[in-house]
Structure formats: structure tokens, C-alpha cells
Write an enzyme that holds these catalytic residues in place. Structure first.
Site, PDB file in Angstrom:
ATOM      1  N   GLY A   1       0.224 -14.226  14.279  1.00  0.00           N
ATOM      2  CA  GLY A   1      -0.316 -12.920  14.627  1.00  0.00           C
ATOM      3  C   GLY A   1      -0.796 -12.900  16.069  1.00  0.00           C
ATOM      4  CB  CYS A   2      -0.826 -10.242  18.630  1.00  0.00           C
ATOM      5  SG  CYS A   2      -1.488  -8.832  17.702  1.00  0.00           S
ATOM      6  CG  ASN A   3      -5.682  -9.290  16.907  1.00  0.00           C
ATOM      7  OD1 ASN A   3      -5.835  -8.881  18.045  1.00  0.00           O
ATOM      8  ND2 ASN A   3      -5.420  -8.468  15.894  1.00  0.00           N
TER       9      ASN A   3
END
Length: 364
Positions: free
Chosen positions: A156-158
Site C-alpha cells: 500500500g502507498c501509505n
């Protein structure tokens, strides 16, 4: 050498579109198939006019019959969709899932944050993730698990921003594991390409910031905790040894994540100088070409990493508060999603890790 053929499902979304942008200029890949759902039958000239090389491709239906027959299949689909589809894909193809379906190792974490069918964990696509220490004292990395793999789970990006910011402190035992707080400023593309309350009309969004996924509900939390466990040299079951207060805030920018991750200093860290603490970050990212630890006094800014696979980091101490504060700036669509996926794909295929990628941002 002939190029690897690539099919991209979810090609008209933000993540799929960024994958196409990177692949279109990659010397070893040729995009030969784009698939979607509501856009079936439409040309890529309509959906991705910024990628003229792919203008003549027509969006096909997202079925195994359409996707199979390609060397590489990239799935940029909502959670649940790629898991159902993956079992019907060619075993000989390399499949990269940009969604969440194959990231988590523990079913209990999936059940709590996602629900529905739990799918097998795939090789995790974060090459720089620390996964323990080698006998010679160097860090073991997730990179070593990628060569030859046929199934890659994109992080995931976060998760990427938070993990890269604080993992050196976890690996060296410099932070209290039950005290970690992450506050993230996130561009609107991080919420996906759809019309919902978190993707407001421009008149509402341009002068406003909006928190979302608050109170420990954001679905990236178990993945981050899983990474923390690995950075500490433990398996995913040890994720329960960590706690994370995680708050993302949508900001009026199209791309980018700025993560501010802090934690109480351990007794070990309290006995160290600021230079010694910084040295832990220097050691953790030595030789990691896409990770840029900024000079002392410089702070990361999202504007400096847009369009690149780079992560800009910084670490400082707040002695009065007794906390270490680490920062990371990334492009959520590139480093946080498609760029990192191509980086992992390069490793899996034995190509140069940086092939087709850049750590040079577009500024301003």
C-alpha cells in the site's frame, strides 16, 4: 531480446494508469493488453491521452481469457477482485497485484480490516524492507525473496511511506514499539478514481484538508504492523507487539504522501547522541538507490518526488518530548504503487532494478 508482453487490468484507474505510464517507456516491456470494466470498448486515447504510445489500444473485459497469454499481468483492481481472478491466471505468467488481496500473512488481520475471502500471501514487493539481520551484521532485505517469483503483492502507498520512515528505528531498537504515531498528508489520487465523499468536487476540496480512515480503522494499519514485525526480525504474528495510531489527511494536491512518524525513544536511544541516531538511518539505507536520506536540516517535500520512484527521508529527535520523528515523502502512485511494483518486477525477472524508473522528480 524480445520484450516481455504485459496485460494491465484496471487500466483506466489511477494505479493502472501510472503502471502504463512507466511501462510505456520501459525498454523491456510491451503493453499488449489493457482491461477494464465500465470502459470496455473504449480507446486508451480517451482515458490516457498523456501516453500516446498506447492510444490505439482498446479496453477489453477483465477476464482470465483476455489476460492469459501474456508474460506479465498487472492487476490494479479493488480488493477482493484480484483475489478471485488470480486463481484463474496462467501459472507461468508473472502476476503483480497492486491491490490488498495478497499482502497480509495473517487471516485474522484480513478478517478484522477487510472481511470476505482471505487469499494466500504473495511475495511482498518492497525490496528495501528490512526483514532481519544477516550473520555478518548487514540487514536482510525483502529484495532477496523476489528473484524468480511468479506472484508479487504490491504494498500500500501509505504503508510504504510509513514503513520506510521508521523501520531503521525499529530494526535498531531505538523506539518503543507501543508508542508509534503516524500522521500522513495524502494527495487525492490516494483515495482512488471514483466519486465519493473523500473525493470531493473541486469547489469543496481545493481549499480544504479532510481526515479519513480515523480511529484505527484504516485498512493499511495491519500491513504496516506486519512490516514493523519484519523490521524487528520477527514473523508476522509478532505484529501484535506494536501499536500504531494512524491518521491520513487528504490535502488539495493530486499526488504525494508526506508521512510524519514518531515514537518514544527507547532507553537505548536516550543514551545515544543525535548523530548516532541519524547513523542508524544512514546504515539502513546505504546502497538503497531509490531511498534518499536528506542532509541534516533539510526536510522532505512531496513536490520533490512527484513522478519518481524515490523516497525522501529525514529523522530528527525531540529531546524534550523524548521522541524520534521520522519523515518520508513519496509519490503515492509511483513509489507508493506502480513504480515500486515495476522495481520488484525488474528484480523478479533479473533485469536491472532501476530499469525504466527514475529517482528524479518533477518540480515545481
Amino acid at each position: 531480446m524480445a520484450k516481455y508482453t504485459v496485460a494491465v487490468a484496471g487500466a483506466t484507474g489511477y494505479a493502472g494508469g501510472e503502471a502504463l505510464r512507466i511501462l510505456a517507456r520501459h525498454p523491456d516491456f510491451e503493453v499488449t493488453c489493457v482491461a477494464g470494466h465500465s470502459s470496455v470498448g473504449e480507446s486508451m486515447a480517451k482515458h490516457m491521452p498523456h501516453i500516446p504510445q498506447l492510444a490505439d489500444l482498446v479496453v477489453e473485459d477483465t477476464t482470465p481469457e483476455v489476460l492469459n497469454g501474456h508474460d506479465v499481468i498487472i492487476l490494479a483492481l479493488p480488493h477482493g477482485a484480484s483475489g478471485k481472478l488470480a486463481s484463474q491466471l496462467d501459472d507461468n505468467a508473472i502476476v503483480v497485484d497492486l491491490g490488498a488481496d495478497h499482502r497480509l500473512e495473517e487471516q485474522s488481520a484480513w478478517d478484522e480490516f477487510y472481511g470476505g475471502d482471505f487469499y494466500a500471501h504473495w511475495t511482498y514487493g518492497m525490496p528495501e524492507l528490512i526483514v532481519g539481520t544477516n550473520p555478518d551484521g548487514t540487514y536482510a532485505r525483502q529484495r532477496t525473496a523476489l528473484p524468480g517469483t511468479k506472484r508479487i503483492a504490491g504494498p500500500g502507498c501509505n504503508v510504504t511511506a510509513t514503513t520506510l520512515a521508521i523501520q531503521p528505528g525499529i530494526a535498531q531498537g531505538l523506539v518503543e514499539p507501543k508508542s508509534i504515531v503516524a500522521d500522513l498528508v495524502v494527495g487525492y489520487s490516494g483515495a482512488g478514481k471514483n466519486l465519493k465523499r473523500t473525493n470531493l468536487l473541486a469547489a469543496e476540496a481545493l481549499q480544504s484538508a479532510l481526515p479519513y480512515g480515523v480511529g484505527g480503522t484504516h485498512r493499511h494499519i495491519p500491513e504496516i504492523l506486519q512490516n514493523f514485525a519484519h523490521a524487528a526480525g520477527k514473523n508476522a504474528a509478532a505484529a501484535s507487539e506494536f501499536t500504531l495510531s494512524f491518521t491520513p489527511v487528504l490535502a488539495p494536491m493530486s499526488r504525494g504522501i508526506l508521512a510524519t512518524v514518531s515514537a518514544a525513544m527507547s532507553d537505548k536511544a536516550r543514551q545515544m547522541s543525535d548523530d548516532e541516531i541519524r547513523a542508524a538511518w544512514v546504515k539502513a539505507y546505504e546502497g538503497q538507490d531509490f531511498i534518499v536520506l536528506l542532509p541534516e536540516g533539510a526536510l522532505p517535500a512531496t513536490g520533490n518526488v512527484i513522478g519518481s520512484n524515490a523516497a525522501h527521508l529525514q529523522v530528527v529527535t525531540d529531546r524534550k518530548a523524548g521522541r524520534i520523528i521520522a519523515f518520508a515523502a513519496i509519490d503515492n502512485l509511483n513509489r507508493g504503487t506502480a513504480g515500486q511494483a515495476v522495481q520488484s518486477l525488474n528484480i523478479a525477472l533479473g533485469l536491472p532494478e532501476d530499469q525504466g524508473l527514475s529517482k528524479i522528480g518533477v518540480a515545481p
